[in-house]
Design a protein around this motif. Sequence first.
Motif, short mmCIF file in Angstrom:
data_model
loop_
_atom_site.label_atom_id
_atom_site.label_comp_id
_atom_site.label_asym_id
_atom_site.label_seq_id
_atom_site.Cartn_x
_atom_site.Cartn_y
_atom_site.Cartn_z
N VAL A 1 0.84 -1.20 0.00
CA VAL A 1 0.00 0.00 0.00
C VAL A 1 0.88 1.25 0.00
CG1 VAL A 1 -1.79 1.28 1.24
CG2 VAL A 1 -1.84 -1.23 1.19
N TYR A 2 0.80 1.99 -1.07
CA TYR A 2 1.58 3.22 -1.22
C TYR A 2 0.98 4.38 -0.42
CZ TYR A 2 2.97 7.62 -3.43
OH TYR A 2 3.36 8.91 -3.65
N ASP A 3 -0.34 4.39 -0.30
CA ASP A 3 -1.04 5.54 0.28
C ASP A 3 -1.96 5.09 1.42
OD1 ASP A 3 -2.27 7.93 0.77
OD2 ASP A 3 -2.99 8.26 -1.27
N PRO A 4 -1.39 4.79 2.59
CA PRO A 4 -2.23 4.32 3.71
C PRO A 4 -3.23 5.37 4.19
CG PRO A 4 0.03 4.70 4.44
CD PRO A 4 0.05 4.78 2.95
N ASP A 5 -2.91 6.66 3.99
CA ASP A 5 -3.86 7.70 4.38
C ASP A 5 -5.14 7.61 3.55
OD1 ASP A 5 -2.09 8.65 6.25
OD2 ASP A 5 -1.34 10.29 5.01
N PHE A 6 -5.00 7.23 2.30
CA PHE A 6 -6.18 7.05 1.45
C PHE A 6 -7.01 5.88 1.94
CE2 PHE A 6 -8.08 5.20 -2.50
CZ PHE A 6 -9.00 6.21 -2.75
N TYR A 7 -6.34 4.80 2.35
CA TYR A 7 -7.04 3.65 2.93
C TYR A 7 -7.87 4.07 4.13
CZ TYR A 7 -7.57 -0.73 5.62
OH TYR A 7 -8.06 -1.78 6.36
N VAL A 8 -7.27 4.85 5.03
CA VAL A 8 -7.99 5.31 6.21
C VAL A 8 -9.17 6.18 5.82
CG1 VAL A 8 -7.80 6.82 8.23
CG2 VAL A 8 -6.02 5.12 7.77
N LYS A 9 -8.95 7.08 4.87
CA LYS A 9 -10.02 7.99 4.43
C LYS A 9 -11.19 7.21 3.86
CE LYS A 9 -8.66 11.82 2.70
NZ LYS A 9 -8.13 12.89 1.81
N VAL A 10 -10.89 6.21 3.03
CA VAL A 10 -11.93 5.37 2.43
C VAL A 10 -12.68 4.58 3.50
CG1 VAL A 10 -12.33 3.35 0.96
CG2 VAL A 10 -10.87 5.20 0.15
N ALA A 11 -11.93 3.95 4.40
CA ALA A 11 -12.55 3.10 5.43
C ALA A 11 -13.45 3.92 6.35
CB ALA A 11 -11.47 2.39 6.24
N ILE A 12 -13.01 5.09 6.74
CA ILE A 12 -13.83 5.94 7.61
C ILE A 12 -15.08 6.41 6.87
CG2 ILE A 12 -13.93 8.20 8.75
CD1 ILE A 12 -11.02 7.78 9.60
N LYS B 1 -30.22 -8.24 19.43
CA LYS B 1 -31.14 -8.85 18.47
C LYS B 1 -30.42 -9.43 17.26
CE LYS B 1 -35.11 -5.97 19.69
NZ LYS B 1 -36.11 -4.97 19.20
N SER B 2 -29.30 -8.83 16.89
CA SER B 2 -28.58 -9.30 15.70
C SER B 2 -27.09 -9.06 15.86
CB SER B 2 -29.09 -8.59 14.44
OG SER B 2 -28.84 -7.19 14.52
N ILE B 3 -26.32 -9.80 15.08
CA ILE B 3 -24.86 -9.64 15.05
C ILE B 3 -24.48 -9.03 13.71
CG2 ILE B 3 -22.63 -10.81 15.18
CD1 ILE B 3 -24.20 -10.82 17.81
N HIS B 4 -23.78 -7.94 13.77
CA HIS B 4 -23.31 -7.28 12.56
C HIS B 4 -22.03 -7.96 12.08
CE1 HIS B 4 -25.78 -3.42 13.04
NE2 HIS B 4 -26.16 -4.24 14.02
N SER B 5 -21.71 -7.76 10.82
CA SER B 5 -20.50 -8.38 10.26
C SER B 5 -19.79 -7.40 9.33
CB SER B 5 -20.86 -9.64 9.46
OG SER B 5 -21.58 -10.57 10.24
N GLU B 6 -18.48 -7.58 9.24
CA GLU B 6 -17.67 -6.81 8.30
C GLU B 6 -17.13 -7.76 7.26
OE1 GLU B 6 -13.41 -5.18 7.33
OE2 GLU B 6 -14.04 -7.05 8.28
N TYR B 7 -17.18 -7.34 6.00
CA TYR B 7 -16.64 -8.16 4.90
C TYR B 7 -15.47 -7.41 4.27
CZ TYR B 7 -16.32 -10.78 0.53
OH TYR B 7 -15.86 -11.54 -0.52
N GLY B 8 -14.30 -7.93 4.49
CA GLY B 8 -13.11 -7.33 3.92
C GLY B 8 -12.03 -8.36 3.81
N MET B 9 -10.90 -7.96 3.26
CA MET B 9 -9.77 -8.87 3.16
C MET B 9 -8.49 -8.06 2.99
SD MET B 9 -10.65 -10.49 -0.61
CE MET B 9 -12.42 -10.64 -0.28
N THR B 10 -7.38 -8.69 3.23
CA THR B 10 -6.09 -8.04 3.13
C THR B 10 -5.91 -7.37 1.77
OG1 THR B 10 -5.11 -9.63 4.66
CG2 THR B 10 -3.59 -8.44 3.22
N GLU B 11 -6.42 -8.01 0.73
CA GLU B 11 -6.17 -7.56 -0.63
C GLU B 11 -7.06 -6.39 -1.07
OE1 GLU B 11 -5.26 -11.90 -0.07
OE2 GLU B 11 -6.99 -10.61 0.32
N LEU B 12 -7.99 -5.97 -0.22
CA LEU B 12 -8.92 -4.90 -0.55
C LEU B 12 -8.77 -3.73 0.41
CD1 LEU B 12 -12.20 -6.96 -1.18
CD2 LEU B 12 -10.49 -6.26 -2.87
N LEU B 13 -9.12 -2.53 -0.06
CA LEU B 13 -9.12 -1.35 0.80
C LEU B 13 -10.53 -0.94 1.21
CD1 LEU B 13 -6.34 0.95 -0.73
CD2 LEU B 13 -6.15 -0.85 0.99
N SER B 14 -11.55 -1.43 0.53
CA SER B 14 -12.94 -1.13 0.88
C SER B 14 -13.54 -2.29 1.67
CB SER B 14 -13.78 -0.88 -0.37
OG SER B 14 -13.30 0.24 -1.09
#
Length: 340
Positions: free
Chosen positions: A98-109, A240-253
Amino acid sequence: MQSSNADILKQRVLSVDESNFDSLALDIFQFQATNNPIYRQYIEQLGKKTSDITSVSDIPFLPIEFFKSQTIITNQVPSKVVFESSGTTGSQTSRHYVYDPDFYVKVAIQIFEKFYGSLANFQILALLPSYLERNNSSLVYMVKSFIEQTNSQYSGFFLNDYKGLIESLKKAHKANPKQKILLIGVTFGLLDLAESGEDFSFLRDFEDVIIMETGGMKGRRKELLREEVHEILTAAFGVKSIHSEYGMTELLSQGYSYGEGIFELPASMRVLLRDVNDPFTLVDSSVRSGGINVIDLANIDSCSFIETKDLGSFLPDNRRFRILGRFDNSDIRGCNLMTL
């Protein structure tokens, strides 16, 4: 010039919507097909010409295994962070340069707040033991950035300190009972917490508690179906429910589920299904299950078009989807299923 092109594309990713997704995806494809040596060679080996790619359905998807054996970089820019999948003992891991980790953070937030609202309104407690034991986890990097946005003294990571986690939850409630609580954890960690014998009845006093699992037993426990996991967790934590996150090392979203393992995607992602017996053939909307191909427009500096090892199915709206299983034991967050 190439760097400025990448920066322009990143700005477009941050404002993308359904109306301009396809045009941006095609522009990113042309950019990566020209500037990513591994992806370019793969396209050439398939006998494809970039000039013939005129729709999203024509775009070749790079098998996710390439992240284990090759350095997937667009522009050949030096990486500032290298995220590595956890894997199992002795297995080869994926690496995302990852060249631009700040972009990763911006996208994830931006994605999280689109789904759940401002992080400033949250107390976040993270139970990610297997990830915290490494220093190159994309999940830890993301959650750390979330915690920093909360400005809360009670937000933080907990390795195996269940009593400390519970004490922080109680203090957070006492300090601000109207603030949202997010308890996010790797699946085996949440199951261990649920079965620790601690009393979680106090959670019912909170106005808004979100329990979110990120998938993965990491060889620590027997693999369970998501439904089994969620039944155990809802009973233990009284939600009432369990939330989930779908992601992987190879993705930024990331995609998120509000419950029942039904995932929704942000504007920067799209899932396409392929024939399980022919990886080069996409299935139409009448065929509701298949192998998952992911478009992640945020992957400007690596590859935005990835053929994963997940099996999935669309709901009738052809937008939301479920994870059915995996072709193998790939390291994908949000999938707790036994290998098919």
